[in-house]
Design a protein around this motif. Structure first.
Motif, short mmCIF file in Angstrom:
data_model
loop_
_atom_site.label_atom_id
_atom_site.label_comp_id
_atom_site.label_asym_id
_atom_site.label_seq_id
_atom_site.Cartn_x
_atom_site.Cartn_y
_atom_site.Cartn_z
N VAL A 83 -19.95 -11.53 28.36
CA VAL A 83 -20.02 -12.88 27.81
C VAL A 83 -19.30 -12.90 26.48
CG1 VAL A 83 -22.17 -13.49 28.98
CG2 VAL A 83 -22.25 -12.43 26.72
N THR A 84 -18.64 -14.01 26.22
CA THR A 84 -17.95 -14.22 24.95
C THR A 84 -18.35 -15.59 24.42
OG1 THR A 84 -16.08 -12.93 25.75
CG2 THR A 84 -15.73 -14.28 23.78
N ILE A 85 -18.77 -15.64 23.17
CA ILE A 85 -19.12 -16.92 22.54
C ILE A 85 -17.91 -17.40 21.75
CG2 ILE A 85 -20.63 -18.09 20.91
CD1 ILE A 85 -22.84 -16.20 21.70
N LYS A 86 -17.46 -18.60 22.08
CA LYS A 86 -16.26 -19.15 21.46
C LYS A 86 -16.55 -20.50 20.82
CE LYS A 86 -12.88 -16.87 24.48
NZ LYS A 86 -11.69 -17.09 25.35
N GLN A 87 -15.69 -20.86 19.90
CA GLN A 87 -15.80 -22.15 19.24
C GLN A 87 -14.98 -23.17 20.02
OE1 GLN A 87 -14.84 -22.16 15.04
NE2 GLN A 87 -14.28 -24.32 15.10
N ARG A 88 -15.58 -24.34 20.24
CA ARG A 88 -14.87 -25.40 20.94
C ARG A 88 -13.76 -25.97 20.07
NH1 ARG A 88 -17.64 -26.90 25.48
NH2 ARG A 88 -19.88 -26.38 25.51
N VAL A 89 -12.72 -26.42 20.71
CA VAL A 89 -11.66 -27.13 20.00
C VAL A 89 -12.16 -28.57 19.78
CG1 VAL A 89 -9.29 -27.93 20.03
CG2 VAL A 89 -9.88 -25.71 21.03
N SER A 90 -12.51 -28.87 18.55
CA SER A 90 -13.14 -30.16 18.24
C SER A 90 -12.11 -31.18 17.77
CB SER A 90 -14.21 -29.97 17.15
OG SER A 90 -14.78 -31.21 16.80
N ARG A 91 -12.25 -32.37 18.31
CA ARG A 91 -11.40 -33.46 17.84
C ARG A 91 -11.87 -34.01 16.50
NH1 ARG A 91 -10.56 -37.05 23.42
NH2 ARG A 91 -9.53 -35.40 24.63
N ASP A 92 -13.15 -33.78 16.21
CA ASP A 92 -13.72 -34.26 14.95
C ASP A 92 -13.65 -33.11 13.95
OD1 ASP A 92 -15.10 -35.34 12.87
OD2 ASP A 92 -16.86 -35.92 14.03
N THR A 93 -12.68 -33.20 13.05
CA THR A 93 -12.48 -32.11 12.09
C THR A 93 -13.62 -31.98 11.09
OG1 THR A 93 -11.21 -33.60 10.65
CG2 THR A 93 -9.98 -32.29 12.26
N SER A 94 -14.49 -32.99 11.00
CA SER A 94 -15.60 -32.90 10.05
C SER A 94 -16.56 -31.78 10.42
CB SER A 94 -16.36 -34.23 10.00
OG SER A 94 -17.01 -34.50 11.22
N HIS A 95 -16.58 -31.36 11.69
CA HIS A 95 -17.48 -30.30 12.12
C HIS A 95 -17.04 -28.93 11.61
CE1 HIS A 95 -19.95 -32.33 15.45
NE2 HIS A 95 -19.37 -33.27 14.74
N VAL A 96 -15.77 -28.80 11.28
CA VAL A 96 -15.27 -27.51 10.79
C VAL A 96 -14.75 -27.63 9.36
CG1 VAL A 96 -14.76 -26.56 13.06
CG2 VAL A 96 -13.07 -28.01 11.94
N SER A 97 -15.26 -28.63 8.64
CA SER A 97 -14.88 -28.84 7.24
C SER A 97 -16.03 -28.43 6.33
CB SER A 97 -14.51 -30.30 6.99
OG SER A 97 -13.42 -30.70 7.78
N LYS A 98 -15.68 -27.86 5.19
CA LYS A 98 -16.70 -27.50 4.21
C LYS A 98 -17.06 -28.72 3.36
CE LYS A 98 -16.08 -22.53 3.57
NZ LYS A 98 -15.92 -21.45 2.57
N TYR A 99 -18.35 -28.85 3.06
CA TYR A 99 -18.83 -29.99 2.27
C TYR A 99 -19.41 -29.50 0.94
CZ TYR A 99 -18.28 -33.24 6.15
OH TYR A 99 -17.75 -34.03 7.14
N TYR A 100 -19.26 -30.35 -0.05
CA TYR A 100 -19.81 -30.10 -1.37
C TYR A 100 -20.77 -31.23 -1.74
CZ TYR A 100 -16.26 -26.48 -1.87
OH TYR A 100 -15.49 -25.35 -1.68
N ILE A 101 -21.66 -30.96 -2.67
CA ILE A 101 -22.63 -31.96 -3.10
C ILE A 101 -21.97 -32.94 -4.06
CG2 ILE A 101 -24.88 -32.35 -4.15
CD1 ILE A 101 -24.96 -30.80 -1.53
N GLY A 102 -22.09 -34.22 -3.75
CA GLY A 102 -21.57 -35.26 -4.63
C GLY A 102 -22.65 -35.72 -5.60
N GLN A 103 -22.96 -36.99 -5.58
CA GLN A 103 -23.98 -37.53 -6.49
C GLN A 103 -25.38 -37.29 -5.93
OE1 GLN A 103 -23.53 -41.41 -8.69
NE2 GLN A 103 -25.20 -42.04 -7.36
N VAL A 104 -26.29 -36.87 -6.80
CA VAL A 104 -27.70 -36.69 -6.43
C VAL A 104 -28.52 -37.71 -7.18
CG1 VAL A 104 -29.65 -35.10 -6.38
CG2 VAL A 104 -27.32 -34.23 -6.03
#
Length: 329
Positions: A83-104
């Motif tokens: 078995v091999t676990i692979k990452q899907r090719v996502s059309r939504d790039t937000s799933h593979v984007s890093k996020y930072y904290i904005g206003q709290v």
């Protein structure tokens, strides 16, 4: 860092769908502590053994086909599956984007029942965290010290859990809620709104008790006792969710000499929601339910014609729990 050592998939283990589902969940969890806020288990999939699929490839030459047939024969003798676990090719790039904290933004004293009337609020900024408060019930720096989701930092799921767990242990609030929204300033920013709903600050309890003692060790007469207990709880002492409990108890026992025994006691307990120590505590923020407990007790007992007893004692200690979380990516 490498997290393969934490995998439940080991060579020679029995194949099961549950095992694969557990591994996909674990791998998804290794992404979220590193800024991948939208990454989920749906972004991964399992690819099974491809030997059978390769055999029907018409482009195979005889040597390659013979090699695959030999692999198939060995599998029948000792069945295994790769078995091999692979990452899907996502059309939504937000799933593979890093996020930072904005206003709290923090609302530290919202009412349980929504108030539609116009209420005056004060706005202040502490450690780059925006506070919008209605009252002065709380010291805002105390709240800021227990929020680990800070503006400008990389989003980490562990910091979300630390903040939620830390605030939920405070007796001054009935509950709190943390919401994430997309920031209008940048696609890679997450704005956070923290809503906190205070609990009732003080609670008074009154208990009346009665007893009858027919097996007294120093008297053969029956004793009838009555007592009154008063308890006062403060859930927000010093405006920092310090909980205090004061208990006053008084009672008498009636016997052949009318009042045979007089009892009185006073106790006071202070629970501070952090570790107070002359030396720094390593990773205190990762402890759950960490608190310093201070207690003092006074008691007085007057047993008529027998003895009088006065005592005073106190204690100082810590209480905490700790959970293990694997956060490596």
């Amino acid at each position: 860092t490498d997290s393969r050592s934490q995998s439940s998939l080991k060579k020679g283990t029995h194949y099961s769908r549950q095992l694969l589902a557990t591994e996909i969940g674990r791998m998804a969890d290794t992404f979220r502590p590193h800024g991948y806020y939208r990454f989920t288990k749906a972004d991964l999939y399992v690819e099974h053994d491809t030997v059978f699929a390769a055999l029907i490839d018409p482009s195979l030459d005889p040597l390659e086909q013979a090699e695959l047939l030999e692999k198939l024969r060995l599998k029948k003798e000792n069945p295994t599956i790769n078995v091999t676990i692979k990452q899907r090719v996502s059309r939504d790039t937000s799933h593979v984007s890093k996020y930072y904290i904005g206003q709290v933004t923090v609302y530290p004293d919202l009412p349980i029942v929504e108030d539609t009337s116009l209420v005056k609020t004060d706005t202040s900024v502490i450690r780059n965290i925006k506070f919008i408060s209605r009252t002065k019930k709380f010291k805002l720096p105390f709240i800021a010290d227990n929020i680990f989701l800070r503006p400008g930092r990389l989003y980490k799921q562990n910091n979300y859990y630390r903040t939620s767990n830390r605030l939920s242990q405070f007796s001054a609030w009935q509950y709190n809620n943390i919401d994430f929204q997309n920031s209008p300033l940048a696609d890679s920013l997450l704005d956070i709104t923290l809503r906190m709903y205070p609990a009732k600050k003080q609670n008074l309890t009154v208990d009346l008790e009665a007893s009858r003692n027919t097996n007294d060790i120093v008297s053969v007469t029956n004793l009838f006792g009555t007592g009154l207990n008063l308890g006062l709880q403060n859930r927000n002492a010093f405006k920092q969710s310090v909980q205090t409990n004061t208990n006053l108890r008084g009672g008498v026992e009636f016997g052949s000499s009318f009042i045979q025994t007089t009892l009185a006691s006073l106790s006071h307990t202070i629970s501070i929601p952090r570790i107070i120590s002359p030396f720094p505590i390593r990773r205190e923020g990762r402890l759950r339910l960490a608190q310093t407990v201070i207690n003092a007790n006074l008691t007085y007992t007057d047993r008529r014609d027998l003895f009088k007893l006065r005592s005073i004692n106190g204690s100082f200690g810590y209480q905490w729990s700790r959970t293990r979380q694997h956060t490596e990516g």
